[in-house]
Design a protein around this motif. Sequence first.
Motif, PDB file in Angstrom:
ATOM      1  N   VAL A 143       0.818  -1.209   0.000  1.00 35.99           N
ATOM      2  CA  VAL A 143       0.000   0.000   0.000  1.00 35.99           C
ATOM      3  C   VAL A 143       0.854   1.262   0.000  1.00 35.99           C
ATOM      4  N   LYS A 144       0.297   2.284  -0.624  1.00 34.84           N
ATOM      5  CA  LYS A 144       0.921   3.611  -0.609  1.00 34.84           C
ATOM      6  C   LYS A 144      -0.127   4.621  -0.160  1.00 34.84           C
ATOM      7  N   ILE A 145       0.359   5.752   0.370  1.00 31.60           N
ATOM      8  CA  ILE A 145      -0.548   6.774   0.874  1.00 31.60           C
ATOM      9  C   ILE A 145       0.126   8.130   0.703  1.00 31.60           C
TER      10      ILE A 145
ATOM     11  N   PRO B 221       3.259  10.584  -2.825  1.00 32.49           N
ATOM     12  CA  PRO B 221       2.927   9.277  -2.257  1.00 32.49           C
ATOM     13  C   PRO B 221       4.175   8.595  -1.681  1.00 32.49           C
ATOM     14  N   PHE B 222       3.985   7.899  -0.590  1.00 33.01           N
ATOM     15  CA  PHE B 222       5.025   7.071   0.008  1.00 33.01           C
ATOM     16  C   PHE B 222       4.469   5.665   0.217  1.00 33.01           C
ATOM     17  N   VAL B 223       5.348   4.681   0.134  1.00 29.68           N
ATOM     18  CA  VAL B 223       4.962   3.280   0.325  1.00 29.68           C
ATOM     19  C   VAL B 223       5.237   2.884   1.775  1.00 29.68           C
ATOM     20  N   VAL B 224       4.255   2.253   2.405  1.00 27.10           N
ATOM     21  CA  VAL B 224       4.400   1.821   3.797  1.00 27.10           C
ATOM     22  C   VAL B 224       5.286   0.576   3.843  1.00 27.10           C
ATOM     23  N   THR B 225       6.335   0.608   4.636  1.00 23.83           N
ATOM     24  CA  THR B 225       7.200  -0.571   4.793  1.00 23.83           C
ATOM     25  C   THR B 225       7.096  -1.189   6.188  1.00 23.83           C
TER      26      THR B 225
END
Length: 408
Positions: free
Chosen positions: A358-360, A374-378
């Motif tokens: 997911v990205k947010i 946008p950034f991707v949750v790691t």
Amino acid sequence: MPQNPYEVRIYKWKPMGDYRYDDPAHKLHKTHSLKYKGFRPYLVAKGIPAASIEYSFKLDEIGQAAVSIPLDGGDEWQPELKKLAGIEPYKYCIGIVRKSEDWDTRQESYLAWSGIIWNMRMDLSTRLLQINARDFMSFYETRHHTGTKKSTEQIELIRSQIITANTNWGINTESNHLVKTGRPYDWNAQPGEWRESARDMYDMADDLSGFFLAMDSARANMDKPDEYLRCWLKNTPNRTPRWAVGRDGKPLPTLQDRVNCEIPEIYFDGTQMTNVSYAIGRSGNLPIRRRKDNLILRRELPVRDVVGRFDRIADAKALDSRAETQLAFGNKGIRVPRIITYPSAYQDPQTLNPNLGVKINVEAATGFMVIKEPFVVTENHVHVEGDGTDRCELTLVQESLFKKGQWT
């Protein structure tokens, strides 16, 4: 005062077959044997409030949880505690259940996290039972394989691992949620070399030509005496991040500093920056080397190598993909914001599970730098406060690290 929406439920492995029919020659082997049917976690105790709850999801890693249960309780749930008199690690599983925001009108709840209890500590001074668990993927850390398969669809390799493990006194992990990626893969575990199934599954996922892989679970026969946990593996068809959505299917709101979250720090990492990438595999006793260059970055910065060794890969295309993955993470300096959401800012913290890919959107003004992308949750570490409100401590990286470049 609103009621705490979280509760803890404890489950115990129950044999789904009879060991007397474990002989493959027995006519009831496939329908009644323990070897074939395996185990499933059934409800032992429910409605247990917790002194503390934490659970986390990390990209390409097994999820974890830490829960503390009071050893003494009120009359209304003391009978449930007594059911745990024989609790032991591995023999029992845990479920963290969370009521929906409108639980008081519709009484809806869902499973926020579940997994296998691996260790416990009974603290008699504080009168707390501290439980540490890992999700059901941790079962496949204890299952190993050997053998070689050539050009087999990578999801079929995972499916065959699950089926093999399940039909040898395993657990009831479902594999029908897996979708094919269209990418063939070589499976190379030499005789005498036993590979950990979980690690191989994540290795296939962690690649620009891979996919996001998640262990999911749910309750069956909910709120009945024979309630049990189902678990299954699911994957995305590729490694492209997707917008995070809530339980209603709508996109989650942007993470805005000092609106619904706080951003205590942003870490900048150049240690992985590279413009020449090597991936070294093995064909029998001979090494195979593949090289990829980022010409644009090589004209901007002094040459910097990264070398990855993948002894079980003998296919040139697979090695090319590994080399490109190393270049993607070395294309630019990595930016890692650490974000802490405000209490209960998101209805279901599980929707920010990084293994879902997911990205947010993130918005912040640091004084000299504006962030709006946008950034991707790691990683998502969920802390549940005493009043039941939850905060998500998120680690993110920029979306560009997951995009394929034009390498030579």
